[in-house]
Design an enzyme around this catalytic site. Structure first.
Site, PDB file in Angstrom:
ATOM      1  N   ASP A 152      44.560  40.464  42.148  1.00 40.54           N
ATOM      2  CA  ASP A 152      44.335  41.312  43.264  1.00 40.54           C
ATOM      3  C   ASP A 152      44.046  42.912  43.326  1.00 40.54           C
ATOM      4  OD1 ASP A 152      43.806  41.293  46.080  1.00 40.54           O
ATOM      5  OD2 ASP A 152      45.791  42.446  46.465  1.00 40.54           O
ATOM      6  N   CYS A 261      39.025  32.209  59.464  1.00 39.82           N
ATOM      7  CA  CYS A 261      37.909  31.562  58.843  1.00 39.82           C
ATOM      8  C   CYS A 261      38.392  30.401  57.866  1.00 39.82           C
ATOM      9  CB  CYS A 261      37.206  32.677  58.261  1.00 39.82           C
ATOM     10  SG  CYS A 261      38.237  33.543  56.853  1.00 39.82           S
TER      11      CYS A 261
HETATM   12  C1  B12 Z   1      39.109  44.183  49.390  1.00 41.67           C
HETATM   13  C2  B12 Z   1      39.514  42.560  49.583  1.00 41.67           C
HETATM   14  C3  B12 Z   1      39.863  42.142  50.620  1.00 41.67           C
HETATM   15  C4  B12 Z   1      39.172  42.957  52.207  1.00 41.67           C
HETATM   16  C5  B12 Z   1      37.791  42.630  52.069  1.00 41.67           C
HETATM   17  C6  B12 Z   1      37.734  41.163  51.795  1.00 41.67           C
HETATM   18  C7  B12 Z   1      36.055  40.941  51.355  1.00 41.67           C
HETATM   19  N1  B12 Z   1      35.471  39.745  51.455  1.00 41.67           N
HETATM   20  O1  B12 Z   1      35.618  41.547  50.274  1.00 41.67           O
HETATM   21  C8  B12 Z   1      40.045  42.212  53.161  1.00 41.67           C
HETATM   22  C9  B12 Z   1      41.124  43.470  53.252  1.00 41.67           C
HETATM   23  C10 B12 Z   1      38.982  42.290  54.401  1.00 41.67           C
HETATM   24  C11 B12 Z   1      40.490  41.189  52.515  1.00 41.67           C
HETATM   25  C12 B12 Z   1      40.788  40.137  53.239  1.00 41.67           C
HETATM   26  C13 B12 Z   1      41.179  38.910  52.969  1.00 41.67           C
HETATM   27  N2  B12 Z   1      41.597  38.509  51.816  1.00 41.67           N
HETATM   28 CO1  B12 Z   1      41.268  39.780  50.185  1.00 41.67          CO
HETATM   29  N3  B12 Z   1      40.769  40.707  48.788  1.00 41.67           N
HETATM   30  C14 B12 Z   1      39.988  42.043  48.352  1.00 41.67           C
HETATM   31  C15 B12 Z   1      40.045  42.089  46.874  1.00 41.67           C
HETATM   32  C16 B12 Z   1      41.001  43.139  46.730  1.00 41.67           C
HETATM   33  C17 B12 Z   1      38.701  42.667  46.526  1.00 41.67           C
HETATM   34  C18 B12 Z   1      37.461  41.778  47.124  1.00 41.67           C
HETATM   35  C19 B12 Z   1      36.058  42.462  46.686  1.00 41.67           C
HETATM   36  O2  B12 Z   1      35.855  42.927  45.678  1.00 41.67           O
HETATM   37  N4  B12 Z   1      35.535  42.752  47.747  1.00 41.67           N
HETATM   38  C20 B12 Z   1      34.070  43.367  47.741  1.00 41.67           C
HETATM   39  C21 B12 Z   1      33.036  42.437  48.256  1.00 41.67           C
HETATM   40  C22 B12 Z   1      31.764  43.369  48.061  1.00 41.67           C
HETATM   41  O3  B12 Z   1      32.794  41.398  47.582  1.00 41.67           O
HETATM   42  P1  B12 Z   1      32.784  40.173  47.800  1.00 41.67           P
HETATM   43  O4  B12 Z   1      33.207  39.577  49.222  1.00 41.67           O
HETATM   44  O5  B12 Z   1      32.990  39.028  46.743  1.00 41.67           O
HETATM   45  O6  B12 Z   1      31.069  40.244  48.441  1.00 41.67           O
HETATM   46  C23 B12 Z   1      30.131  39.487  47.460  1.00 41.67           C
HETATM   47  C24 B12 Z   1      29.366  38.254  48.541  1.00 41.67           C
HETATM   48  O7  B12 Z   1      29.287  38.794  49.836  1.00 41.67           O
HETATM   49  C25 B12 Z   1      28.336  38.352  47.523  1.00 41.67           C
HETATM   50  N5  B12 Z   1      27.247  37.773  48.559  1.00 41.67           N
HETATM   51  C26 B12 Z   1      26.364  38.566  49.030  1.00 41.67           C
HETATM   52  N6  B12 Z   1      25.478  37.792  49.834  1.00 41.67           N
HETATM   53  C27 B12 Z   1      25.836  36.273  49.637  1.00 41.67           C
HETATM   54  C28 B12 Z   1      25.323  35.170  50.032  1.00 41.67           C
HETATM   55  C29 B12 Z   1      25.859  34.283  49.659  1.00 41.67           C
HETATM   56  C30 B12 Z   1      25.416  32.765  50.198  1.00 41.67           C
HETATM   57  C31 B12 Z   1      27.104  33.900  48.805  1.00 41.67           C
HETATM   58  C32 B12 Z   1      27.851  32.667  48.523  1.00 41.67           C
HETATM   59  C33 B12 Z   1      27.704  35.380  48.512  1.00 41.67           C
HETATM   60  C34 B12 Z   1      26.868  36.483  48.867  1.00 41.67           C
HETATM   61  O8  B12 Z   1      27.822  39.412  47.075  1.00 41.67           O
HETATM   62  C35 B12 Z   1      29.058  40.510  47.291  1.00 41.67           C
HETATM   63  C36 B12 Z   1      28.974  41.380  46.290  1.00 41.67           C
HETATM   64  O9  B12 Z   1      29.679  40.591  44.954  1.00 41.67           O
HETATM   65  C37 B12 Z   1      40.104  40.709  46.432  1.00 41.67           C
HETATM   66  C38 B12 Z   1      40.895  40.892  44.996  1.00 41.67           C
HETATM   67  C39 B12 Z   1      39.836  41.212  43.838  1.00 41.67           C
HETATM   68  N7  B12 Z   1      40.208  42.086  42.982  1.00 41.67           N
HETATM   69  O10 B12 Z   1      38.890  40.249  43.816  1.00 41.67           O
HETATM   70  C40 B12 Z   1      41.307  40.093  47.412  1.00 41.67           C
HETATM   71  C41 B12 Z   1      40.917  38.581  47.535  1.00 41.67           C
HETATM   72  C42 B12 Z   1      39.526  38.400  47.616  1.00 41.67           C
HETATM   73  N8  B12 Z   1      41.402  38.514  49.008  1.00 41.67           N
HETATM   74  C43 B12 Z   1      42.087  37.316  49.084  1.00 41.67           C
HETATM   75  C44 B12 Z   1      42.603  36.776  50.513  1.00 41.67           C
HETATM   76  C45 B12 Z   1      43.850  35.586  50.167  1.00 41.67           C
HETATM   77  C46 B12 Z   1      42.317  37.312  51.616  1.00 41.67           C
HETATM   78  C47 B12 Z   1      42.679  37.052  52.861  1.00 41.67           C
HETATM   79  C48 B12 Z   1      42.417  35.312  53.038  1.00 41.67           C
HETATM   80  C49 B12 Z   1      44.223  37.288  53.463  1.00 41.67           C
HETATM   81  C50 B12 Z   1      44.320  36.881  54.832  1.00 41.67           C
HETATM   82  N9  B12 Z   1      44.738  35.887  55.019  1.00 41.67           N
HETATM   83  O11 B12 Z   1      44.304  37.867  55.833  1.00 41.67           O
HETATM   84  C51 B12 Z   1      41.516  37.731  53.729  1.00 41.67           C
HETATM   85  C52 B12 Z   1      40.279  36.963  53.737  1.00 41.67           C
HETATM   86  C53 B12 Z   1      39.212  37.551  54.633  1.00 41.67           C
HETATM   87  C54 B12 Z   1      37.885  36.971  53.998  1.00 41.67           C
HETATM   88  N10 B12 Z   1      37.068  36.189  54.432  1.00 41.67           N
HETATM   89  O12 B12 Z   1      37.196  37.512  52.924  1.00 41.67           O
HETATM   90  C55 B12 Z   1      42.146  36.518  47.827  1.00 41.67           C
HETATM   91  C56 B12 Z   1      40.997  35.417  47.941  1.00 41.67           C
HETATM   92  C57 B12 Z   1      41.615  33.956  47.276  1.00 41.67           C
HETATM   93  C58 B12 Z   1      40.431  32.877  47.503  1.00 41.67           C
HETATM   94  N11 B12 Z   1      40.876  31.877  47.731  1.00 41.67           N
HETATM   95  O13 B12 Z   1      39.194  33.270  47.283  1.00 41.67           O
HETATM   96  C59 B12 Z   1      41.612  37.641  46.844  1.00 41.67           C
HETATM   97  C60 B12 Z   1      40.986  37.106  45.694  1.00 41.67           C
HETATM   98  C61 B12 Z   1      43.079  38.197  46.347  1.00 41.67           C
HETATM   99  C62 B12 Z   1      43.724  37.087  45.229  1.00 41.67           C
HETATM  100  N12 B12 Z   1      44.057  37.784  44.165  1.00 41.67           N
HETATM  101  O14 B12 Z   1      44.179  36.115  45.489  1.00 41.67           O
HETATM  102  N13 B12 Z   1      40.503  41.150  51.542  1.00 41.67           N
END
Ligand code: B12
Length: 271
Positions: A152, A261
């Site tokens: 995380d 979600c």
């Molecule tokens: C910042 C963060 C958050 C933020 C932002 C979440 C987000 N989606 O970015 C907030 C605080 C909102 C959050 C909430 C939650 N989080 Co969080 N969070 C993180 C953290 C620290 C970084 C994630 C990150 O880099 N985000 C930046 C964005 C840009 O990244 P991304 O979502 O991967 O975005 C990519 C996609 O959008 C993709 N993309 C773009 N277009 C498209 C189109 C398609 C079709 C697809 C497939 C992809 C795609 O490209 C983007 C760039 O790579 C991680 C831990 C880590 N170090 O990875 C935990 C993590 C993701 N979180 C986690 C959890 C459990 C949650 C919650 C469920 C907690 C809760 N119940 O409230 C929620 C879920 C919300 C959600 N639906 O995402 C877990 C997820 C486990 C899993 N099974 O995936 C992680 C991995 C922590 C852990 N070590 O377990 N979180």
């Protein structure tokens, strides 16, 4: 080191599933930059040095392979209402377990909900303990091995690494989704200075299902992306600002995190 042995060690130390990802550039980040997602002030750290996240070697130069694990924290058969009741008064529960709720006013409302991931000991501690036990076991067999643990809090793209390690695909709610385990899982891993055969990346996607997008009370999910500035999880666990009244009015009671979600996801339903 033999990757089958690495995964065996991970499962023995408490992982629900494990796989090996290459320590290499993440192709996802060429197509989608971190900056394209709306990043609210409380998450501005995500914009810092995005290049660093592109390759785990930028975080741990010695990395030659990545052992990625998922740790299931909730089973679809567990009774949420009963577990929430066991936690007792939400405000006292969060305080006593060292968690900070950023919208305290929500906690005193009747039916205030705490996300499933927070109904237990802080996962950063439990997961890191298990990862440390794995690394100790690996060192017993390869005394010169070194590794760096992540769960995380490091600039590591955990969901994408888990997908590359064959542990699941990326759901429309942006989370790692395993066909076997659903998404109620934490991700953690070890960047290792050992060469190990990588697993095949997980293919698949949500197809035409968009139940998570429709279930999000604030419309934060669109096209596989999360607009964190609309996400109730962001507002209740990260934001130092007060939740805007328009979003607060759409909140069905989440006071710490939000599971909307994931509750809607068919992979999280009892089998
Ligand atoms: C910042 C963060 C958050 C933020 C932002 C979440 C987000 N989606 O970015 C907030 C605080 C909102 C959050 C909430 C939650 N989080 Co969080 N969070 C993180 C953290 C620290 C970084 C994630 C990150 O880099 N985000 C930046 C964005 C840009 O990244 P991304 O979502 O991967 O975005 C990519 C996609 O959008 C993709 N993309 C773009 N277009 C498209 C189109 C398609 C079709 C697809 C497939 C992809 C795609 O490209 C983007 C760039 O790579 C991680 C831990 C880590 N170090 O990875 C935990 C993590 C993701 N979180 C986690 C959890 C459990 C949650 C919650 C469920 C907690 C809760 N119940 O409230 C929620 C879920 C919300 C959600 N639906 O995402 C877990 C997820 C486990 C899993 N099974 O995936 C992680 C991995 C922590 C852990 N070590 O377990 N979180």
């Amino acid at each position: 080191m033999n990757s089958a042995r690495l995964k065996e060690i991970a499962l023995s130390a408490g992982a629900s599933a494990a796989g090996i990802a290459p320590a290499a550039d993440l192709p996802e980040l060429d197509r989608f930059s971190v900056a394209v997602n709306a990043v609210p002030p409380g998450l501005s750290y995500l914009l810092r040095d995005p290049e660093r996240r592109k390759n785990i070697k930028n975080w741990y130069a010695g990395a030659r392979s990545v052992l990625v694990c998922v740790f299931r924290y909730w089973s679809p058969d567990t009774d949420y209402a009963a577990e929430l009741a066991k936690a007792g008064d939400p405000m006292a529960y969060l305080r006593n377990t060292g968690r900070k709720a950023y919208q305290p006013a929500l906690l005193s409302r009747t039916g205030a909900k705490i996300s499933r991931y927070a109904l237990g000991r802080d996962y950063h501690l439990t997961v890191k303990e298990k990862l440390a036990a794995m690394l100790a076991e690996i060192k017993k067999e390869k005394p010169a091995a070194e590794g760096k643990l992540f769960c995380d809090t490091s600039p590591v793209m955990e969901k994408e690494l888990a997908r590359l390690a064959g542990l699941g695909f990326r759901g429309k709610n942006t989370l790692l989704l395993s066909k076997e385990l659903g998404s109620w899982s934490f991700i953690g891993g070890i960047a290792l200075d050992l060469e190990a055969q990588a697993d095949a990346p997980c293919g698949g996607d949500c197809g035409s299902c968009d139940l998570c997008q429709r279930a999000c009370p604030t419309g934060a999910l669109r096209d596989g992306r999360l607009d964190a500035s609309l996400c109730l999880s962001y507002w209740t666990t990260q934001s130092k600002q007060e939740i805007p009244p328009g979003l607060a009015a759409k909140n069905p009671g989440w006071a710490y995190g939000c599971d909307a979600c994931q509750e809607a996801c068919p992979y999280n339903s009892p089998k």
